[in-house]
Design an enzyme around this catalytic site. Structure first.
Site, mmCIF file in Angstrom:
data_model
loop_
_atom_site.group_PDB
_atom_site.id
_atom_site.type_symbol
_atom_site.label_atom_id
_atom_site.label_comp_id
_atom_site.label_asym_id
_atom_site.label_seq_id
_atom_site.Cartn_x
_atom_site.Cartn_y
_atom_site.Cartn_z
ATOM 1 N N ASP A 258 0.774 -1.837 -0.007
ATOM 2 C CA ASP A 258 0.116 0.192 -0.345
ATOM 3 C C ASP A 258 0.773 1.457 0.097
ATOM 4 O O ASP A 258 1.853 0.831 0.028
ATOM 5 C CB ASP A 258 -0.883 -0.038 1.386
ATOM 6 C CG ASP A 258 -1.676 1.169 1.236
ATOM 7 O OD1 ASP A 258 -2.496 1.680 0.632
ATOM 8 O OD2 ASP A 258 -1.999 2.002 2.474
ATOM 9 N N ASP A 260 -0.172 4.994 0.748
ATOM 10 C CA ASP A 260 -0.218 6.078 2.317
ATOM 11 C C ASP A 260 0.255 5.911 3.332
ATOM 12 O O ASP A 260 -0.307 4.797 3.723
ATOM 13 C CB ASP A 260 -1.684 6.966 1.675
ATOM 14 C CG ASP A 260 -1.633 7.489 0.275
ATOM 15 O OD1 ASP A 260 -0.620 7.998 -0.080
ATOM 16 O OD2 ASP A 260 -2.585 7.854 -0.213
#
Length: 448
Positions: A258, A260
């Protein structure tokens, strides 16, 4: 000028891919044998098959091959494309070499209004959905073509592009100028009308057209960060053979990251008093230790993929170009730190429309938005992966759910709270870590 709402964007299956395949392959010498470059043997597979399958994975289905040297071999191998699940048509160069632009002009009657153009002797791994988006966004502000560019500083080939703040100021293949730090990557998009008067017998180099468009400010750009492979020399063919053996041969392990909160910091916005994703590249900065951790994972033999939900444009907080810019910037920042991202998948969709959204084609349900598995599946279709030895690493329950559905091991980054546990139906991920660095340490030391 660009104005108003943008309701639709062509999908790859709607567009034509034109492939220049007329080269003689003389520099390959005995490596080419008695076959055209596009069919050069790469680990038992014709070279262009790798590029064709990559394009098919993005959804392209309509192809026009511009053939010349040993054309009959190319046509015999690919036929009408039905063996690959696509449609392939042909245009023939004739006896006289007309150059790249002349070959396209000769095929004028077979060209569609807008088309993707690339070379049959190069493997170019770019995000072709971004290519389509950048081209049609450029058309809205008066551009007639698009060029993909890569910051190069003469490392792979001589730099030939002056590119600043998202704009191509000059492309000149023949004369190097101060400020040229980028190179033409080799993937482009064009409007058919540019070749209306190029169907004669005069030699015409595509580079002349692209130079003129750059000087007129009518050449849109897409910046890319992953290198290309071309097979013009025996050494470069051998290099691609080695690359293809790993990527398309024995299944490899990977880490799906992932973005952020894992790779880059979350941004605090005073105007909303909320945490948010970076919406401009000047807001993007790596989390502490992320680059070192990713470098170790790469040294341990893992592919590194980024899979990220980015609905800001669909929510009207940005445009899609801004989100692509952030990903490109982070890729370059990691590259400066010795980390090479093997693939990036972005889901820009959101199911509900906002009053502020400009690019309305982003609104709707999709397979790619996590906890869906579309982004993982897309990358698995382009690489030979061992899912059982691969990881999904994220800081949200949606990352963990997506990883599980995709058959990956899962690692949660951050504080594992009750609401996360509840969303996961009280089933823990395979690993809970303080940070990406902690995950990397435990994987390397086998402390799982």
């Amino acid at each position: 000028m660009e104005n108003g709402y943008w309701d639709s964007l062509p999908m790859p299956g709607d567009l034509q891919v034109v492939v220049l395949m007329g080269g003689l392959g003389s520099r390959l010498g005995k490596e080419a044998g008695k076959r055209p470059k596009a069919l050069a043997d790469v680990n038992g597979t014709p070279f262009f098959d790798y590029q064709l399958r990559l394009l098919i994975s993005y959804g392209f289905r309509k192809f026009l091959f511009l053939v010349g040297h040993m054309a009959e071999q190319i046509e015999e191998h690919y036929r009408d494309g039905s063996g690959y699940g696509v449609n392939i048509a042909y245009s023939y160069d004739g006896e006289k070499l007309l150059g790249t632009g002349g070959a396209v002009g000769r095929a004028y009657e077979k060209l569609e209004e807008d088309f993707l153009l690339l070379y049959g002797d190069s493997f170019m791994d770019v995000d072709y959905r971004e290519t389509i988006y950048r081209y049609f966004r450029g058309k809205r502000i008066g551009c007639h073509a698009l060029m993909t560019v890569m910051e190069n500083d003469d490392s792979l080939e001589r730099s030939n592009v002056i590119y600043k703040e998202g704009r191509i100021l000059l492309y000149d293949k023949c004369s190097q100028k101060a400020g040229m730090h980028y190179v033409d990557y080799g993937v482009g998009m064009f409007g058919k009308h540019l070749f209306r008067d190029c169907g004669g017998e005069s030699f015409f180099d595509m580079a002349d057209l692209q130079k003129r468009l750059s000087l007129e400010g009518k050449l849109a750009a897409q910046e890319v960060t992953r290198r290309f492979y071309e097979i013009g020399h025996p050494e470069s063919l051998l290099e691609f053979k080695q690359y293809a053996k790993r990527r398309f041969g024995q299944p490899q392990k990977a880490v799906f990251l992932d973005r952020d909160g894992v790779i880059n910091n979350i941004v605090y916005r005073e105007e909303t008093e909320q945490l948010d994703s970076p919406l401009k590249k000047n807001e993007a900065e790596l989390t502490e230790g992320a680059a070192d951790a990713m470098k170790i994972l790469q040294q341990e033999g893992y592919y590194l993929f980024i899979v990220t939900n980015q609905p800001a444009a669909a929510k009207g907080k940005a445009i899609l170009a801004d989100l692509y810019d952030v990903n490109t910037y982070l890729g370059k920042l990691l590259k400066e730190n010795g980390v090479f991202i093997d693939g990036v998948e972005i889901c820009p969709h959101y199911p509900e429309a906002s009053a502020h959204v400009q690019e309305r084609f982003l609104i709707g349900n999709c397979r790619c938005r996590k906890p869906g598995t579309g982004m993982v599946d897309a990358l698995a279709g382009r690489f030979s992966l061992d899912r059982g030895e691969s990881w999904m690493v994220g800081d949200s329950y949606t990352d963990i759910l997506a990883g599980r559905k995709a058959g990956l091991r899962t690692a949660f980054i951050g504080n594992y709270k009750c609401d996360v546990c509840r969303c996961l139906r009280y089933e823990k991920p395979d690993m809970i870590c303080r940070s990406l660095a902690d995950f990397t340490y435990r994987v390397k030391e086998r402390k799982i």
